[in-house]
Each structure stands twice: as C-alpha cells, then as structure tokens.
Design a protein around this motif. Structure first.
Motif, PDB file in Angstrom:
ATOM      1  N   GLN A 133       0.808  -1.212   0.000  1.00 45.43           N
ATOM      2  CA  GLN A 133       0.000   0.000   0.000  1.00 45.43           C
ATOM      3  C   GLN A 133       0.849   1.275   0.000  1.00 45.43           C
ATOM      4  OE1 GLN A 133      -0.934  -2.542   2.485  1.00 45.43           O
ATOM      5  NE2 GLN A 133      -2.183  -3.322   0.793  1.00 45.43           N
ATOM      6  N   LYS A 135       3.031   4.430  -1.015  1.00 45.16           N
ATOM      7  CA  LYS A 135       2.990   5.351  -2.140  1.00 45.16           C
ATOM      8  C   LYS A 135       4.207   6.273  -2.072  1.00 45.16           C
ATOM      9  CE  LYS A 135      -1.151   4.220  -3.746  1.00 45.16           C
ATOM     10  NZ  LYS A 135      -1.334   3.678  -5.114  1.00 45.16           N
ATOM     11  N   ASP A 138       5.842   8.439   1.099  1.00 44.82           N
ATOM     12  CA  ASP A 138       5.676   7.838   2.428  1.00 44.82           C
ATOM     13  C   ASP A 138       7.039   7.719   3.125  1.00 44.82           C
ATOM     14  OD1 ASP A 138       2.988   7.582   1.962  1.00 44.82           O
ATOM     15  OD2 ASP A 138       3.037   5.418   1.576  1.00 44.82           O
ATOM     16  N   GLY A 153       8.840   4.812  -4.851  1.00 43.96           N
ATOM     17  CA  GLY A 153       8.104   3.920  -5.748  1.00 43.96           C
ATOM     18  C   GLY A 153       8.979   2.811  -6.294  1.00 43.96           C
ATOM     19  N   ARG A 181       2.353   7.824   6.361  1.00 42.03           N
ATOM     20  CA  ARG A 181       1.928   8.721   5.275  1.00 42.03           C
ATOM     21  C   ARG A 181       1.607  10.084   5.868  1.00 42.03           C
ATOM     22  NH1 ARG A 181      -1.741   5.884   1.402  1.00 42.03           N
ATOM     23  NH2 ARG A 181       0.330   5.087   0.865  1.00 42.03           N
ATOM     24  N   PRO A 185      -0.993  10.786  -1.647  1.00 39.73           N
ATOM     25  CA  PRO A 185      -0.255  10.428  -2.859  1.00 39.73           C
ATOM     26  C   PRO A 185      -0.723  11.254  -4.049  1.00 39.73           C
ATOM     27  CG  PRO A 185      -1.932   8.796  -2.406  1.00 39.73           C
ATOM     28  CD  PRO A 185      -1.926   9.732  -1.229  1.00 39.73           C
ATOM     29  N   GLU A 186       0.058  11.197  -5.130  1.00 38.95           N
ATOM     30  CA  GLU A 186      -0.236  11.976  -6.333  1.00 38.95           C
ATOM     31  C   GLU A 186      -1.604  11.663  -6.905  1.00 38.95           C
ATOM     32  OE1 GLU A 186       0.126  14.501  -9.560  1.00 38.95           O
ATOM     33  OE2 GLU A 186       1.448  14.358  -7.843  1.00 38.95           O
ATOM     34  N   ALA A 187      -2.056  10.424  -6.778  1.00 39.89           N
ATOM     35  CA  ALA A 187      -3.337  10.047  -7.380  1.00 39.89           C
ATOM     36  C   ALA A 187      -4.480  10.906  -6.872  1.00 39.89           C
ATOM     37  CB  ALA A 187      -3.637   8.579  -7.088  1.00 39.89           C
ATOM     38  N   TYR A 326       1.792   4.780 -11.910  1.00 40.79           N
ATOM     39  CA  TYR A 326       1.610   5.661 -10.757  1.00 40.79           C
ATOM     40  C   TYR A 326       0.216   6.256 -10.678  1.00 40.79           C
ATOM     41  CZ  TYR A 326       6.610   5.390  -9.886  1.00 40.79           C
ATOM     42  OH  TYR A 326       7.874   4.932  -9.592  1.00 40.79           O
ATOM     43  N   ASP A 327      -0.627   5.912 -11.642  1.00 39.43           N
ATOM     44  CA  ASP A 327      -1.990   6.440 -11.675  1.00 39.43           C
ATOM     45  C   ASP A 327      -1.981   7.962 -11.561  1.00 39.43           C
ATOM     46  OD1 ASP A 327      -4.743   6.334 -11.874  1.00 39.43           O
ATOM     47  OD2 ASP A 327      -5.060   6.113  -9.728  1.00 39.43           O
TER      48      ASP A 327
END
Length: 354
Positions: A133, A135, A138, A153, A181, A185-187, A326-327
C-alpha cells in the motif's frame, strides 16, 4: 486559471474529434467563445450554479484549488538533495545531512514541520499497513537501525544511508518496521483535475445542441506568427485533432525549435523522439514534418487514453506505462518539471497570439 486554460485545450481537442460526426461548429469564436457562451447559458438557467452565486469559472477554480503538497511533491523536492554527503547530526545541506535531517528538511521545504529525530518522526502522519500500500512520499522507518527514508516507488527509497555515503536512491533493503503517510499520494491530486474536466466538458456540451466545438480541420489553437515551423504545427494539429499551439510548446521545451537536436539519451529532432518510438510511429525524427506528425499522433493517443493534458504530457516525457503505473504524473523530478514547462510555454504562446 492557468490549469484551466491547459485543461480547456485538452478537452477542446477531444471535442473537436466529434464535430464531423455531428456536422456542426461554433463558428469563428472557437472553444473559448463556446465556453463563455456555455457559462452564460448555465448561469442564466433556472436552478443553475450561476443563480446560486457561483459561476462555472469559479467552480472550476475551486476544483483546482491547491490542497497542500502531495507525495509526488515530497519526492520531487527530495531528489534535489541527491549527492549530499551523510554527516551524523547534519541538518544543513551545505554541510551534510543524516537520515532524519534529510527527512525533516524535505518536509520543511514543502511546508510541513516534522520532529528532528527518527524516534519522533516514526509517529508522524498515519500508518500504512504494508509495502503493498506504500505510495511515493511515504516515510519508511527501520527501527533496528534507527533509520528513516522516503519511498519513491518501485521498491526504492531515497535516504542518507551512513557515514562515507551520499544521499541516494536505492532498494528498500528490508521490510520497514513502520510506514507513515504524512501527505496524500499523487493520485489524489488528479481527482481535482477530473472534477474540473467534468465541469468544462458539461459547459462545452451545453454550448451547442450538436455537441461540437469546431470541425476536424478547424484551428484549435493558433500558433503565433514568427514561431518556427508554425505551418507544420498547424497542419499536423488540424490533421490529428491536437492543438497546434500545444505541438509548438512541446517543440520549444524539447528542442528549442532545433530540428537537428540530439539529447544525451538519444532523443532526436524537433520533437525529441527516441529511436524506438520513431520506428513505432514510422517517422524520421530528424525530418521536421515527419517528427511533428508523429508527435501529434502520439499526443493524440495519450490525450485519448488519459483524458488530461498534464497526464498526456507526462506520458510524452516518461511513457504511458509510467503514468499508468503511478496512476498520475510519475514522481520523477524531470517529468514533473516538464509538464509545468510545457504548460507555461503553451500559455505564453496563447498570449503572443492575441
């Protein structure tokens, strides 16, 4: 509104493809006029957002309002400390950093205060259950060694390892004791762009009963007079449904409009196309006409797949696989800077065309 302008170009390109199917256009005012007309229509409609005191423009601006740093921001900032020597107790990059000094400095750069020592940093933010999990951005904590690093990543982390070494990116060498975290995250950041997309798409569609924003051969975005290869960008853009100004902006950032440019990595020509990609597209990257045509097809493909100008530009720079993995925009400093540079160049070209 800077992001809004960029988003409009991407959406405009997509809508332009539907124009021939519906056989309609919006006339000489183009997409900007259509959006303005849509805004007026939406704001005057009963029960619209406009009657509630919030215009479409304001709603788009709200959707794109910055929500604080992301994990990708953390990674991008951390990369600038690569090569700094490890110094025990170090907190000044000019002299050296230790692992927790590096982490504290990076988060300070993006506007977040963290404690100085690993034993306190390990409690920052929220827990992440496992590496599956994790990202980018983190924190990875290794209690046995009182060590901490930043996940980038692909099973790798950025950290200040030990005396005699420099800040570097290396494999996550063992399972961290804890993962924390501190920022999203970027998503999560791209969800705001998706919201803005929806607002702009709705506005554009409402502006015309035929759901069109100009014919397939229309000038989606003019290239200012005096820009090198302006006619090449215009022809390729009209042919493939991509903003000619976008093609010009990419060329400016990629090569400075130099058709003979060759990068250290082997990218070639006006649009800096790699040899493998050139073979796939069937173009000679050193031929400006072929290079721009190939780049237009490639950008069209990315715009269709990702539905977002920033993501399409990220895919042009880093590859579609990286964006899918990386979505969102990959946590590569070069790619993130590239997306911003091209969009800035695009805005500058728009101003010059007025």
């Amino acid at each position: 509104m800077a992001e809004v302008s960029a988003r409009m170009l991407a959406i405009q390109s997509q809508i332009a493809q539907t124009a021939t199917r519906y056989g309609a256009g919006v006339g000489p005012t183009g997409f900007a006029g259509a959006l303005q007309a849509a805004q007026k229509k939406a704001e005057s409609a009963p029960g619209s957002a406009g009657t509630a005191g919030t215009s479409i423009t304001e709603r788009v601006e709200n959707a794109l309002a910055p929500g604080g740093p992301t994990g990708a921001d953390v990674v991008a900032d951390a990369r600038k400390y690569l090569g700094i020597p490890y110094v025990f107790g170090g907190t000044d990059p000019r002299l050296g950093l230790d692992c927790s000094g590096l982490v504290q400095k990076v988060f300070e750069d993006v506007g977040i205060d963290l404690p100085r020592l690993v034993r306190d940093q390990r409690n920052a933010g929220t827990a992440v259950p496992s590496m599956k999990q994790a990202k980018p951005g983190d924190l990875l904590v290794f209690d046995g060694y009182e060590h901490i690093g930043i996940y980038v990543g692909n099973g790798r982390m950025l950290h200040a390892p030990e005396p005699g070494e420099n800040v570097k990116i290396g494999p996550v060498y063992e399972t961290p004791t804890s993962i924390r975290r501190v920022v999203p995250p970027e998503a999560l950041q791209t969800s705001a762009l998706s919201s803005a997309d929806g607002l702009l798409r709705t506005a554009a569609l409402r502006s015309s009963p035929h759901h069109a924003a100009g014919g397939a051969g229309s000038s989606i975005s003019a290239v200012p007079a005096g820009v090198p290869f302006a006619n090449v960008f215009t022809n390729a853009g009209s042919k493939h449904g991509v903003s000619p100004a976008l093609l010009a902006a990419v060329a400016k950032i990629e090569s400075g409009y130099d058709p003979g440019a060759v990068s250290p990595a082997g990218a070639r020509g006006l649009m800096q196309i790699m040899p493998g990609t050139a073979r796939e597209l069937g173009v000679d990257p050193l031929d400006p006409y072929q290079a721009v045509d190939g780049a237009a097809r490639l950008l069209r493909r990315h715009l269709n797949e990702f539905g977002s100008l920033p993501l399409a530009l990220a895919a042009y720079n880093a590859g579609g696989g990286a964006v899918r993995r990386y979505d969102g925009i990959p946590p590569y400093a070069e790619t993130q800077a590239y997306v911003v540079k091209v969009q800035n160049a695009l805005r500058a070209l728009g101003k010059d065309a007025r």
